[in-house]
Design an enzyme around this catalytic site. Sequence first.
Site, PDB file in Angstrom:
ATOM      1  N   GLU A  53       0.843  -1.197   0.000  1.00 14.83           N
ATOM      2  CA  GLU A  53       0.000   0.000   0.000  1.00 14.83           C
ATOM      3  C   GLU A  53       0.874   1.242   0.000  1.00 14.83           C
ATOM      4  OE1 GLU A  53      -2.391  -0.599   3.471  1.00 14.83           O
ATOM      5  OE2 GLU A  53      -0.635  -0.739   4.748  1.00 14.83           O
ATOM      6  N   LYS A 109       2.673   4.658   1.093  1.00 18.57           N
ATOM      7  CA  LYS A 109       3.096   5.217   2.372  1.00 18.57           C
ATOM      8  C   LYS A 109       2.642   6.666   2.401  1.00 18.57           C
ATOM      9  CE  LYS A 109       6.970   5.488   5.556  1.00 18.57           C
ATOM     10  NZ  LYS A 109       6.863   6.864   5.991  1.00 18.57           N
ATOM     11  N   ASP A 150       1.952  10.411   3.527  1.00 21.87           N
ATOM     12  CA  ASP A 150       2.786  11.379   4.226  1.00 21.87           C
ATOM     13  C   ASP A 150       1.919  12.235   5.140  1.00 21.87           C
ATOM     14  OD1 ASP A 150       5.191  12.345   4.876  1.00 21.87           O
ATOM     15  OD2 ASP A 150       5.547  13.443   3.013  1.00 21.87           O
ATOM     16  N   TYR A 172      -6.692   7.047   6.543  1.00 24.71           N
ATOM     17  CA  TYR A 172      -6.694   5.674   6.037  1.00 24.71           C
ATOM     18  C   TYR A 172      -6.159   4.768   7.147  1.00 24.71           C
ATOM     19  CZ  TYR A 172      -7.545   6.679   1.078  1.00 24.71           C
ATOM     20  OH  TYR A 172      -8.101   7.040  -0.113  1.00 24.71           O
ATOM     21  N   LYS A 219      11.140   3.817  -0.237  1.00 24.84           N
ATOM     22  CA  LYS A 219      10.907   5.256  -0.404  1.00 24.84           C
ATOM     23  C   LYS A 219      11.093   5.691  -1.852  1.00 24.84           C
ATOM     24  CE  LYS A 219      10.501   7.558   3.048  1.00 24.84           C
ATOM     25  NZ  LYS A 219      11.283   7.866   4.242  1.00 24.84           N
ATOM     26  N   CYS A 273       8.420  47.941 -16.613  1.00 20.60           N
ATOM     27  CA  CYS A 273       8.626  46.669 -17.301  1.00 20.60           C
ATOM     28  C   CYS A 273      10.098  46.553 -17.686  1.00 20.60           C
ATOM     29  CB  CYS A 273       7.746  46.612 -18.542  1.00 20.60           C
ATOM     30  SG  CYS A 273       8.137  45.216 -19.608  1.00 20.60           S
ATOM     31  N   CYS A 281      10.221  46.765 -21.826  1.00 21.94           N
ATOM     32  CA  CYS A 281       9.872  47.950 -22.614  1.00 21.94           C
ATOM     33  C   CYS A 281       9.890  49.240 -21.800  1.00 21.94           C
ATOM     34  CB  CYS A 281       8.508  47.773 -23.271  1.00 21.94           C
ATOM     35  SG  CYS A 281       7.131  47.910 -22.116  1.00 21.94           S
ATOM     36  N   CYS A 334       2.765  44.558 -17.122  1.00 22.27           N
ATOM     37  CA  CYS A 334       3.342  45.629 -17.915  1.00 22.27           C
ATOM     38  C   CYS A 334       2.192  46.296 -18.658  1.00 22.27           C
ATOM     39  CB  CYS A 334       4.335  45.026 -18.900  1.00 22.27           C
ATOM     40  SG  CYS A 334       4.659  46.068 -20.324  1.00 22.27           S
ATOM     41  N   CYS A 368       4.940  46.493 -26.100  1.00 24.12           N
ATOM     42  CA  CYS A 368       6.034  45.873 -25.362  1.00 24.12           C
ATOM     43  C   CYS A 368       6.541  44.689 -26.182  1.00 24.12           C
ATOM     44  CB  CYS A 368       5.551  45.393 -23.998  1.00 24.12           C
ATOM     45  SG  CYS A 368       6.769  44.383 -23.125  1.00 24.12           S
TER      46      CYS A 368
HETATM   47  S1  IVH Z   1       2.730   0.578   8.966  1.00 25.35           S
HETATM   48  C1  IVH Z   1       4.129  -1.784  12.101  1.00 25.35           C
HETATM   49  N1  IVH Z   1       1.624   1.494   6.752  1.00 25.35           N
HETATM   50  O1  IVH Z   1       5.001   5.652   8.231  1.00 25.35           O
HETATM   51  C2  IVH Z   1       4.309  -0.774  11.087  1.00 25.35           C
HETATM   52  N2  IVH Z   1       2.836   2.993   8.141  1.00 25.35           N
HETATM   53  O2  IVH Z   1       7.806   5.343   8.861  1.00 25.35           O
HETATM   54  C3  IVH Z   1       3.690   0.502  11.434  1.00 25.35           C
HETATM   55  N3  IVH Z   1       2.836   5.297   7.332  1.00 25.35           N
HETATM   56  O3  IVH Z   1       4.628   5.825  11.716  1.00 25.35           O
HETATM   57  C4  IVH Z   1       3.471   1.402  10.294  1.00 25.35           C
HETATM   58  N4  IVH Z   1       1.608   4.947   5.541  1.00 25.35           N
HETATM   59  O4  IVH Z   1       2.931   7.075  10.259  1.00 25.35           O
HETATM   60  C5  IVH Z   1       2.360   1.778   7.846  1.00 25.35           C
HETATM   61  N5  IVH Z   1       0.574   2.191   4.811  1.00 25.35           N
HETATM   62  C6  IVH Z   1       1.294   2.465   5.896  1.00 25.35           C
HETATM   63  C7  IVH Z   1       1.757   3.761   6.159  1.00 25.35           C
HETATM   64  C8  IVH Z   1       2.537   3.985   7.293  1.00 25.35           C
HETATM   65  C9  IVH Z   1       2.256   5.851   6.245  1.00 25.35           C
HETATM   66  C10 IVH Z   1       3.664   6.030   8.314  1.00 25.35           C
HETATM   67  C11 IVH Z   1       3.254   5.804   9.748  1.00 25.35           C
HETATM   68  C12 IVH Z   1       4.463   5.289  10.423  1.00 25.35           C
HETATM   69  C13 IVH Z   1       5.559   5.737   9.504  1.00 25.35           C
HETATM   70  C14 IVH Z   1       6.774   4.838   9.638  1.00 25.35           C
END
Ligand code: IVH
Length: 671
Positions: A116, A118, A120, A226, A317, A411, A414, A429, A435
């Site tokens: 899934e 990650k 932010d 989520y 990452k 400007c 010109c 301008c 111009c």
């Molecule tokens: S699992 C046991 N799944 O990333 C593992 N973390 O760098 C616990 N995060 O503190 C985290 N999306 O805030 C997991 N799909 C995802 C995530 C996720 C974002 C964040 C979360 C965690 C940090 C770790």
Amino acid sequence: MSTPLAILQRAAELREQLNLHNYRYYVLDDPQVTDSEYDRLMRELQSLEQQFPDLIVPDSPTQRVGAQPLDGFGEVLHRMPMLSLENAFSDTEMVDFDRRVRERLGEVGEVIYTAEPKLDGLAISLRYESGLLVQAATRGDGSRGEDVTHNARTIPSVPLRLLGEDWPQVLEVRGEIYMPLAGFERLNQRARVNGEKGFANPRNAAAGSLRQLDPKITAQRPLAMYCYGFGEISGGPLAATQSESIRRLADWGLRISPEMRTVEGAAGCLDYYREIGKRRAALDYEIDGVVFKVDSLEQQQRLGFVSRAPRWAIAQKFPAQEEMTRLLAIDIQVGRTGALTPVARLEPVTVAGVTVTNATLHNEEEIRRKDIRVGDSVIIRRAGDVIPQVVRSIPEQRSTDARPFEMPQQCPVCGADVIRDADEAVVRCSGGLFCPAQRRQAIKHFAARRAMDIEGLGDKLVDQLVTLGMVETPADLFHLQLTALEGMERMGRKSAENLLAALEKSKRTSLGRFLFALGIREVGEATAQSLANHFGDLEPIMQADIDALLQVPDVGPVVAEHVFTFFRQAHNQEVIEALIRAGVRWEAIAVPDLASQRLAGKVFVITGTLSQPRDEIKQRLIALGAKVTGSVSKKTDYLIAGADAGSKLTKAETLGIAILDESGLNELLEE
Ligand code: IVH
């Protein structure tokens, strides 16, 4: 006085309906009712609760915002620690992770992973007891976090009560709180209008919004969640695998990522990583990588933990989208409509694999708001194909000779005075087509493929023609001579001949292209085509007043104003005449004669919810000669009122205007 039974029942019914609609809207993104229907139910419940305060229960949808701000956050001890993740910064590191997992498990075959994005944002833990949300806490140091229950309750995708009945008595879910990009932009836009600094990125905005002592503030911030994991669960795991357990959460009304997949082995993980990477820019939230978790809970158990991170999960990452460099200078670019745009000249820096030397700074106000000075160390951000941006400066590293930026009063191309648009942060301008910068851009636009499509008339050539004074207006292009062209840089006889042939060919065009080529502000290709279809020829467009222009599909007051003003200017009229004299021509488009139409001169207003899009109805009415306006007045002949019509309906009734519902409208259209 005890509350009558019927009222108790009605309140319970309203709570259930509202919770369900909320779930459909915020969790499934698939609403069943209109906003006004939702509001009506909410008002009904509010008024019942006001009359009978003992109806108020903590999970009532009216109770998302608590009354009082807090003095401080309480501390929450996580019964199960909130872990973090190990990172992989390359495919090799990901493959190594998979190898270690297999070695530890002693498996010969491929391991199944849940994959899934990650997100932010910031991690949160929600605790449900008997289906009710009782506590929400931030991660903190992993074992102790802050109690943010009052704020989490204001987030629409966080259920106050779980749906269904088969949930465990104690259920702790873990997930990410984030701010969708559209909401982030809106929030920062509003901050800008109020002269505030705004947030540097959606993650800071989400964290800042959740960590508010006053839940009323959090309630106004567009946060979402989520779910991706678990804390304490009474009665043990929900299923045999990570993915199945997460899916059960969805049945209880918790929001889970629609991007979650199960994949096989390292190869499956890497495919997923690449697929999400490609779609990253199109997602409506920020992600900084993808997370892979061993899917089998039994295998997770066997793998266990190292210090703060599980051995069964890893985050792969994406390359960083932000880097630091020095701002060497701020140059000014003058666009086709005269807008002065500051451009950052940078010490070259590689951001996500591409060398960046220039970045946009948008406008003067933005530079001031972000306190960016020439000589500063700055953070550069490059996301997908988007033009690199200067995110912020690092004032702590500022040298004493860093200078604040000032927009020039003249400007730079010109020398004409610059003027500030009344309603925009834009400085322009005032030189217009006198111009050279604007002239250059206007001619490039005129010649472009989607405009007059003059093949061989590239940017460099236009620059030369304008600099040498050979071309001042688009019409001059059609008077260029072979001998003069031949003598130009990188121009032989053959290419000069080709250019003249291309110019000749371009004269036969369409009205839509011609209108677009004129470069009227805010008139893009689609609007130009709409104008052409509606009026059929140039003359009626040049004569049209604002009211007539407003009858054109997708022409609003701003565009109408620009079109009207453009054709009132003597200079523009002269250029158009010269173009037509030079032989530019198009076929007129047949348009019905509105005056002889059945609804000629009748004025309509449309309001409320109808089963067909409003614009479609508008077009059908206009096709019959009618006029469609936005507000009800004595001049209105008919009001088309759909469901939940509001103040316009009341006003029409007061004025005694004929009101048609949808079936009345259909009869009228089919007559
Ligand atoms: S699992 C046991 N799944 O990333 C593992 N973390 O760098 C616990 N995060 O503190 C985290 N999306 O805030 C997991 N799909 C995802 C995530 C996720 C974002 C964040 C979360 C965690 C940090 C770790």
